[in-house]
Design a protein around this motif. Structure first.
Motif, PDB file in Angstrom:
ATOM      1  N   UNK A 222     -54.163  86.338 -30.867  1.00  0.00           N
ATOM      2  CA  UNK A 222     -55.605  86.492 -31.043  1.00  0.00           C
ATOM      3  C   UNK A 222     -56.308  85.157 -31.251  1.00  0.00           C
ATOM      4  N   UNK A 223     -55.541  84.113 -31.595  1.00  0.00           N
ATOM      5  CA  UNK A 223     -56.148  82.807 -31.844  1.00  0.00           C
ATOM      6  C   UNK A 223     -56.179  81.923 -30.595  1.00  0.00           C
ATOM      7  N   UNK A 224     -55.768  82.469 -29.455  1.00  0.00           N
ATOM      8  CA  UNK A 224     -55.998  81.720 -28.220  1.00  0.00           C
ATOM      9  C   UNK A 224     -54.781  81.435 -27.371  1.00  0.00           C
TER      10      UNK A 224
ATOM     11  N   UNK B  46     -64.211  89.780 -26.752  1.00  0.00           N
ATOM     12  CA  UNK B  46     -65.302  89.051 -27.406  1.00  0.00           C
ATOM     13  C   UNK B  46     -64.876  88.580 -28.802  1.00  0.00           C
ATOM     14  N   UNK B  47     -64.223  89.477 -29.536  1.00  0.00           N
ATOM     15  CA  UNK B  47     -63.757  89.120 -30.881  1.00  0.00           C
ATOM     16  C   UNK B  47     -62.705  88.019 -30.812  1.00  0.00           C
ATOM     17  N   UNK B  48     -61.840  88.114 -29.802  1.00  0.00           N
ATOM     18  CA  UNK B  48     -60.797  87.089 -29.670  1.00  0.00           C
ATOM     19  C   UNK B  48     -61.439  85.735 -29.364  1.00  0.00           C
ATOM     20  N   UNK B  49     -62.402  85.758 -28.461  1.00  0.00           N
ATOM     21  CA  UNK B  49     -63.098  84.520 -28.107  1.00  0.00           C
ATOM     22  C   UNK B  49     -63.680  83.866 -29.369  1.00  0.00           C
ATOM     23  N   UNK B  50     -64.251  84.695 -30.235  1.00  0.00           N
ATOM     24  CA  UNK B  50     -64.873  84.179 -31.465  1.00  0.00           C
ATOM     25  C   UNK B  50     -63.833  83.734 -32.496  1.00  0.00           C
ATOM     26  N   UNK B  51     -62.581  84.132 -32.304  1.00  0.00           N
ATOM     27  CA  UNK B  51     -61.525  83.749 -33.258  1.00  0.00           C
ATOM     28  C   UNK B  51     -60.821  82.459 -32.857  1.00  0.00           C
TER      29      UNK B  51
END
Ligand code: NAG
Ligand code: NAG
Ligand code: NAG
Ligand code: NAG
Length: 533
Positions: free
Chosen positions: A36-38, A439-444
Motif C-alpha cells: 500500500x506504500x507504493x 486513490x487511498x494508496x496513491x495518498x499513502x
C-alpha cells in the motif's frame, strides 16, 4: 417512543459489549514492504485490505528497535521512562520490563477480556515473574528472546546457541521443524474458534517475520514460495518476499476467521511493525524503507516511522489516510478508551487517540520523543513540524537511503479485493471500490520533495528537518533556523532530565543454554545452578 429509542441506543452498546482487540505485530517490517506504500515488488493483498478499508496511518511513530518498542506498546510510556531505551534484551541478561509497570493485557483482563499472546515476547524471561503468563496473558505459544530460526526455533546470540520455543512455561520441542508463521496462524485460529463470545478477546500475534534468524541461514521460507519470486534478482530479497507472503497470508486467515466466528464486526485490529525495516543488508536482512532515510535502530524516519493500519467497524470516518501524529505508546490509552474503560492512568506518555482517529479530529500529540540513548550518544525528537537529531548510531554507518523502491510494474488491486481479508471485510460491507482503493494508496505513497539537499553530520552538530515537508530528511535546516534549533535543543535537554537510567545488565553466564538442555530458560529462578553439581 423515546423509551424504545433509548433502549435501542443502550442496547447497541450493551449488546455489543467491549470490542475485541487484535494486535498483529510484524517484526522489522519496512515502510516500503507494505504494498500500500507504493512497492509493487512483493504483493501484500491481505495487509493492504486492512489499509484500504480502515485507516492507513501516515504518521505513526515507533521506537527504533524491538525491546523498547514493545515496552512502549505494553506500558503506554516512552522507553526513556521505563529504563528500556538502550538496545535489546538478551536471553542471558538478568533483566526484564520492570515489574512495577502494569501492562496492557493486565488492564484488559480487569475489564473482563480473555488475553492471548502468540509469538514473540522479548520483555524479560530470566525469572518466571517476567514472563507473559505472569503479566496478564492467559496463554502464550511462542518465544522469549528477540528472534528465532523460522524452522528449528533456536537462536544464536552473544556466541551462544539454544532452543527458544514455549507453550506456556513448557518447552515446545514437538513443534520443531514447523514453519513458525504457520505455528502462529494455527494457534491464532484455534484461539478465535474456541473463544467464548460472551467475553471480549484480546489477541496479540507477535510475528517472527520478517526478522532474520541465525547467521547460517538468516532468511528462511518454503522453497516453492521462494521460487515464485524468481523475477526478484537479489536472492536475499527473494527469500524475504516469500517470508513476507507467509505473513500476509496469516493476516488474511486471522481476519477471515474473525469473520467466520462473528467476531470481526466488533473488533479493532491494529497491524503494525515494531520498528523500521532492516534494509541494505542490515542484520543480514533485505527489507525496504524507501524513500525514507536510515534503517532499524537508527532515529531517521526509516527507523521510526512505523508501517501501520488501524481497522475497525467502530471507527466513524473510514476508510481514509489518517494523518494524525501517533506514537506506539498511544495504543494503550486508545484501546482502553475504545473499550470505554473510563480509567485515568497517571504518568503515561501515550495519549488517547480514539476520538481523533475515529472522527478525524486533530491529534493532541504535537511532539514525539524518538529516543534518547546516552550510551550510543543519539537523541531525536519531533516538535510541531520540526525534527531534531543530536548524535547518531553506528558512527553514522547507516545514515543513508536504501532501496529497493519496487515502483516498477503495476499494482494488482483485484488481489486486494479477492484476498481472504478483503472478502471477509466485504461481508461487512466495508470494502471500497477499486478506484477508491487506488486513490487511498496513491495518498499513502511518500515521495521525496524536490529540494536542494543540505548535508547533515549529526556527530559534528545537531541537525534540524522540517519533517512535514521533508519526510526524506535531505535538507538540514539547522543553519537556516537557529532559533528553532535552540528551542528544540532546550526541549531535548528538558526531556532528558525526565529520563531514568537504562536498566541493561551484564550478561549472566549461568543462563547459557548449554547448562539447560540447550534451551534458553528462566535461569534466575534457580538459586543453586544445577550445572554446579
Ligand atoms: C506460486 O504462484 C502460482 C501462480 O501464481 C500459484 O498458483 C502457486 O500457488 C504459488 N505457489 C505458492 C507456494 O504459493
Ligand atoms: C468515569 O469516572 C469518573 C470518576 O471515576 C466518574 O465521575 C464518571 O461518571 C465516569 N463516567 C462514566 C461515563 O462512567
Ligand atoms: C547532544 O549530544 C552531545 C553528545 O552526546 C551531548 O553532550 C549534548 O548534551 C547533547 N545536547 C543536547 C542539547 O542534548
Ligand atoms: C542527558 O543527560 C545526561 C546527564 O544526566 C548527559 O550525560 C547526556 O549527555 C544528556 N543527553 C542529552 C541528549 O541531552
Amino acid at each position: 417512543m423515546l423509551c424504545v429509542l433509548l433502549c435501542f441506543a443502550l442496547c447497541l452498546y450493551e449488546c455489543r459489549g467491549a470490542p475485541n482487540v487484535v494486535l498483529i505485530i510484524a517484526d522489522d517490517l519496512g515502510w516500503n514492504d507494505v504494498g500500500f506504500h507504493g512497492s509493487n515488488q512483493i504483493p501484500t493483498p491481505n495487509i493492504d485490505a486492512l489499509f484500504s478499508s480502515g485507516l492507513s496511518l501516515q504518521n505513526h511513530y515507533v521506537a527504533p528497535i524491538c525491546t523498547p518498542s514493545r515496552a512502549a506498546l505494553m506500558t503506554g510510556k516512552y522507553p526513556i521512562h521505563t529504563g528500556m531505551q538502550h538496545g535489546v534484551l538478551y536471553g542471558i541478561e538478568p533483566r526484564g520490563l520492570p515489574l512495577s509497570e502494569k501492562i496492557l493485557p493486565q488492564y484488559l483482563k480487569e475489564l473482563g477480556y480473555k488475553t492471548h499472546l502468540v509469538g514473540k515476547w522479548h520483555l524479560g524471561s530470566y525469572k518466571r515473574e517476567y514472563l507473559p503468563l505472569n503479566r496478564g496473558f492467559d496463554s502464550h505459544i511462542g518465544f522469549w528472546t528477540g528472534k528465532i530460526d523460522m524452522y528449528d526455533h533456536t537462536t544464536q546470540e552473544n556466541g551462544l546457541w539454544g532452543f527458544d520455543f514455549r507453550r506456556g512455561f513448557s518447552v515446545a520441542h514437538d513443534l520443531f521443524g514447523k514453519y513458525v508463521t504457520d505455528v502462529y496462524t494455527d494457534e491464532a485460529l484455534k484461539i478465535i474458534s474456541e473463544h467464548d463470545k460472551s467475553e471480549p478477546l484480546f489477541l496479540m500475534v507477535g510475528h517472527s517475520a520478517v526478522h532474520t534468524g541465525n547467521p547460517y541461514e538468516p532468511i528462511r521460507a518454503p522453497e516453492d514460495l521462494v521460487a515464485n519470486f524468481s523475477q526478484i534478482e537479489d536472492p536475499q530479497r527473494r527469500k524475504f518476499a516469500a517470508m513476507l507472503t507467509k505473513l500476509d497470508e496469516s493476516v488474511g486467515k486471522v481476519v477471515e476467521s474473525l469473520q467466520r466466528h462473528s467476531l470481526l464486526k466488533n473488533s479493532i485490529i491494529l497491524f503494525s511493525t515494531d520498528n523500521g525495516g532492516a534494509a541494505g543488508g542490515f542484520n543480514l536482512n533485505a527489507a525496504s524503507n524507501y524513500p525514507l532515510k536510515g534503517v532499524k535502530n537508527t532515529l531517521w524516519e526509516g527507523g521510526v516511522r512505523g508501517a501501520a493500519a488501524l481497522w475497525s467497524p467502530l471507527l466513524s470516518k473510514v476508510p481514509r489516510v489518517a494523518s494524525q501524529r501517533l506514537h506506539i505508546a498511544d495504543w494503550l490509552p486508545t484501546f482502553l478508551s475504545a473499550a470505554e474503560a473510563n480509567i485515568s492512568i497517571s504518568n503515561l506518555d501515550g495519549i488517547d487517540q480514539w476520538g481523533a482517529l475515529s472522527q478525524d479530529l486533530k491529534s493532541q500529540r504535537t511532539s514525539v520523543v524518538h529516543n534518547i540513548d546516552n550510551i550510543f550518544g543519539s537523541a531525536s525528537i519531533t516538535v510541531d513540524q520540526w525534527k531534531l537529531h543530536n548524535g547518531t548510531n553506528y558512527h553514522g554507518a547507516w545514515d543513508f537511503w536504501y532501496g529497493p523502491s519496487g515502483r516498477e510494474g503495476s499494482y494488482d488491486v483485484n488481489a486486494v479485493l479477492s484476498s481472504a481479508a478483503g472478502r471477509a471485510i466485504a461481508e461487512l460491507g466495508m470494502m471500497p471500490t477499486e478506484e477508491e482503493i487506488l486513490k487511498l494508496r496513491e495518498a499513502s505513497i511518500i515521495n521525496c520533495q524536490e529540494v536542494e539537499p543540505i548535508s547533515c553530520r549529526p556527530l559534528e552538530a545537531p541537525c534540524l528537518f522540517n519533517i512535514e515537508e521533508d519526510a526524506c530528511e535531505r535538507r538540514n535546516l539547522a543553519g537556516l533556523e537557529p532559533e528553532v534549533l535552540q528551542r528544540l535543543l532546550q526541549e531535548l535537554d528538558k526531556i532528558n532530565r525526565t529520563s531514568v537510567p537504562p536498566n541493561n545488565q551484564p550478561l549472566d553466564p549461568r543462563g547459557d543454554p548449554k547448562f539447560w538442555g540447550r534451551t534458553y530458560t528462566n535461569f534466575g529462578d534457580y538459586q543453586r545452578p544445577e550445572f554446579v553439581c
